[in-house]
Scaffold this active site. Structure first.
Site, PDB file in Angstrom:
ATOM      1  N   ARG A  73     -25.720 -48.054-124.609  1.00  0.00           N
ATOM      2  CA  ARG A  73     -26.394 -49.040-123.745  1.00  0.00           C
ATOM      3  C   ARG A  73     -27.820 -48.634-123.396  1.00  0.00           C
ATOM      4  NH1 ARG A  73     -21.338 -49.795-121.400  1.00  0.00           N
ATOM      5  NH2 ARG A  73     -21.599 -48.487-119.576  1.00  0.00           N
ATOM      6  N   TYR A  77     -31.103 -51.032-123.562  1.00  0.00           N
ATOM      7  CA  TYR A  77     -32.019 -51.330-122.456  1.00  0.00           C
ATOM      8  C   TYR A  77     -33.450 -50.932-122.808  1.00  0.00           C
ATOM      9  CZ  TYR A  77     -27.615 -51.745-119.888  1.00  0.00           C
ATOM     10  OH  TYR A  77     -26.358 -52.108-119.490  1.00  0.00           O
ATOM     11  N   TYR A  99     -30.373 -62.599-114.486  1.00  0.00           N
ATOM     12  CA  TYR A  99     -29.561 -63.334-113.510  1.00  0.00           C
ATOM     13  C   TYR A  99     -29.454 -62.529-112.220  1.00  0.00           C
ATOM     14  CZ  TYR A  99     -25.232 -60.607-114.183  1.00  0.00           C
ATOM     15  OH  TYR A  99     -24.295 -59.615-114.216  1.00  0.00           O
ATOM     16  N   HIS A 101     -30.571 -60.914-108.869  1.00  0.00           N
ATOM     17  CA  HIS A 101     -31.858 -60.299-108.491  1.00  0.00           C
ATOM     18  C   HIS A 101     -32.312 -59.464-109.690  1.00  0.00           C
ATOM     19  CE1 HIS A 101     -34.759 -57.711-106.578  1.00  0.00           C
ATOM     20  NE2 HIS A 101     -34.572 -58.272-105.385  1.00  0.00           N
ATOM     21  N   ALA A 131     -25.539 -60.881-106.520  1.00  0.00           N
ATOM     22  CA  ALA A 131     -24.100 -60.993-106.266  1.00  0.00           C
ATOM     23  C   ALA A 131     -23.784 -60.552-104.841  1.00  0.00           C
ATOM     24  CB  ALA A 131     -23.339 -60.134-107.277  1.00  0.00           C
ATOM     25  N   GLN A 173     -19.473 -53.235-111.027  1.00  0.00           N
ATOM     26  CA  GLN A 173     -19.009 -52.991-112.389  1.00  0.00           C
ATOM     27  C   GLN A 173     -17.673 -52.240-112.462  1.00  0.00           C
ATOM     28  OE1 GLN A 173     -23.148 -53.164-114.826  1.00  0.00           O
ATOM     29  NE2 GLN A 173     -22.362 -51.150-114.544  1.00  0.00           N
ATOM     30  N   ALA A 214     -18.405 -64.368-107.678  1.00  0.00           N
ATOM     31  CA  ALA A 214     -19.126 -65.558-107.202  1.00  0.00           C
ATOM     32  C   ALA A 214     -19.080 -66.635-108.278  1.00  0.00           C
ATOM     33  CB  ALA A 214     -20.576 -65.189-106.900  1.00  0.00           C
ATOM     34  N   THR A 242     -16.776 -57.791-108.752  1.00  0.00           N
ATOM     35  CA  THR A 242     -17.265 -56.738-107.852  1.00  0.00           C
ATOM     36  C   THR A 242     -16.114 -56.364-106.915  1.00  0.00           C
ATOM     37  OG1 THR A 242     -19.552 -57.526-107.948  1.00  0.00           O
ATOM     38  CG2 THR A 242     -18.962 -56.204-106.031  1.00  0.00           C
TER      39      THR A 242
HETATM   40  C1  LIG Z   1     -25.526 -55.421-114.413  1.00  0.00           C
HETATM   41  S1  LIG Z   1     -24.968 -55.885-112.822  1.00  0.00           S
HETATM   42  C2  LIG Z   1     -26.047 -57.255-112.518  1.00  0.00           C
HETATM   43  C3  LIG Z   1     -26.241 -57.574-111.049  1.00  0.00           C
HETATM   44  C4  LIG Z   1     -27.243 -58.699-110.825  1.00  0.00           C
HETATM   45  N1  LIG Z   1     -28.569 -58.295-111.240  1.00  0.00           N
HETATM   46  C5  LIG Z   1     -27.301 -59.149-109.367  1.00  0.00           C
HETATM   47  O1  LIG Z   1     -28.405 -59.247-108.829  1.00  0.00           O
HETATM   48  O2  LIG Z   1     -26.256 -59.406-108.777  1.00  0.00           O
HETATM   49  C6  LIG Z   1     -23.425 -56.563-113.208  1.00  0.00           C
HETATM   50  C7  LIG Z   1     -22.456 -56.444-112.040  1.00  0.00           C
HETATM   51  O3  LIG Z   1     -22.879 -57.327-111.013  1.00  0.00           O
HETATM   52  C8  LIG Z   1     -21.756 -57.881-110.353  1.00  0.00           C
HETATM   53  N2  LIG Z   1     -21.705 -59.328-110.636  1.00  0.00           N
HETATM   54  C9  LIG Z   1     -22.301 -59.988-111.644  1.00  0.00           C
HETATM   55  N3  LIG Z   1     -21.992 -61.290-111.602  1.00  0.00           N
HETATM   56  C10 LIG Z   1     -21.177 -61.451-110.525  1.00  0.00           C
HETATM   57  C11 LIG Z   1     -20.506 -62.551-109.943  1.00  0.00           C
HETATM   58  N4  LIG Z   1     -20.595 -63.774-110.466  1.00  0.00           N
HETATM   59  N5  LIG Z   1     -19.757 -62.332-108.850  1.00  0.00           N
HETATM   60  C12 LIG Z   1     -19.628 -61.102-108.318  1.00  0.00           C
HETATM   61  N6  LIG Z   1     -20.235 -60.036-108.808  1.00  0.00           N
HETATM   62  C13 LIG Z   1     -20.997 -60.197-109.897  1.00  0.00           C
HETATM   63  C14 LIG Z   1     -20.519 -57.206-110.964  1.00  0.00           C
HETATM   64  O4  LIG Z   1     -20.214 -56.033-110.212  1.00  0.00           O
HETATM   65  C15 LIG Z   1     -21.031 -56.876-112.342  1.00  0.00           C
HETATM   66  O5  LIG Z   1     -20.271 -55.869-112.962  1.00  0.00           O
END
Ligand SMILES: C[S@@+](CC[C@H](N)C(=O)[O-])C[C@H]1O[C@@H](n2cnc3c(N)ncnc32)[C@H](O)[C@@H]1O
Length: 275
Positions: A73, A77, A99, A101, A131, A173, A214, A242
């Site tokens: 990974r 990146y 997606y 923040h 999230a 994650q 979410a 999450t």
């Molecule tokens: C790489 S991070 C990205 C987070 C994203 N940048 C944000 O601002 O929420 C991926 C993790 O964010 C969380 N996540 C992403 N989509 C989500 C959702 N729809 N609902 C809850 N948690 C979410 C999960 O923990 C997931 O494994």
């Protein structure tokens, strides 16, 4: 006078569900930048971005780098950030869209901004709805009530972290719990059991934890499943799950500090506040 070069980078977030969560300024950059570069998994969001962007570069295919022997990974990146930089160096105004923040659990934007600034380009990040923001609203949890700890699940597992079970704990994650190869996008019941065993140092096994997802579009239901900590290894975890662990115990007063504060002369406190 500025010495900044012509290319420019703006990293924006699209929110968790773009409809209503995309800020006006992020939308403006998406619509007016020379090129939009994005790693947005939601198909509806992607289609909209492709439709309004002057030029669109999708980074999602780069994840297949992980299938290549010797790559993981981190290579993906790095290549994503390099693609963003190449467009900035070409003198374009580049909008990189992620997606949620763009800077929360999203290292690509941080790498690209640091690199662009180091090379003398203007680069900035605009906040988006993450999230965690949705979680606070959907679960009705105020992080200010007990305080909050928030970290990546595997980081929690493999490092010595001090967990405070009187505060809220958010683990990101969990679907990658204990995945050390950085090549796969899954976990196993055995790895989740290791996670549970570590959490059991601070929480009772019958402590209720929440699997939170979410809704990412208006037709989707938000998932807020409460399960017992001990049942986590057999729970269904998605890439978007999450793990939310509410406080297990009430806050305990640090009486020595309270006594120290109360012993301070009232006048001295007032004078210091006024200074
Ligand atoms: C790489 S991070 C990205 C987070 C994203 N940048 C944000 O601002 O929420 C991926 C993790 O964010 C969380 N996540 C992403 N989509 C989500 C959702 N729809 N609902 C809850 N948690 C979410 C999960 O923990 C997931 O494994």
């Amino acid at each position: 006078m500025t010495n900044e070069k012509q290319g420019k980078l703006i990293c924006v977030g699209t929110g968790m569900r773009m409809a209503g969560q995309l800020t006006p300024i992020a939308q403006s950059y998406i619509e007016t930048s020379d090129v939009v570069i994005a790693a947005v998994p939601n198909i509806f969001a992607r289609k909209w971005l492709q439709g309004v962007a002057k030029e669109y570069i999708c980074l999602l295919g780069y994840y297949s780098d992980c299938d290549v022997e010797g790559k993981n990974r981190r290579d993906t990146y790095r290549r994503m950030a390099d693609t963003i930089l190449a467009e900035v160096r070409a003198g374009k105004t580049v909008c990189a869209a992620f997606y949620g923040h763009p800077g929360i659990f999203a290292c690509i934007s941080h790498m690209a901004i640091a690199d662009a600034r180091a090379e003398g380009y203007h680069a900035e990040m605009l906040p988006g709805i993450s999230a965690e923001d949705c979680l606070v609203a959907d679960l009705g949890i105020d992080p200010g009530r007990t305080g909050m700890q928030s970290m990546e699940t595997t980081q929690f597992m493999i490092y010595e972290r001090r967990i405070d079970p009187t505060s809220l704990l958010i683990l990101w994650q969990p679907s990658l719990a204990g995945e050390l190869s950085l090549k796969r996008f899954d976990t196993t019941a055995a790895k989740l059991q290791v996670l549970v065993d570590k959490l059991a140092r601070d929480y009772p096994l019958d402590h209720p934890v929440i699997l939170y997802e979410a809704a990412t579009h208006p037709l989707e239901q938000t998932r807020m499943d409460s399960i017992l900590l001990r049942d986590l290894p057999t729970a269904s975890l998605q890439q978007i799950t999450t793990l939310v662990i509410p406080a297990a115990y009430p806050l305990k007063m640090d009486q020595a500090i309270v006594d120290q504060l109360n012993a301070m002369p009232a006048m001295a406190v007032v004078l210091e506040q006024a200074a």
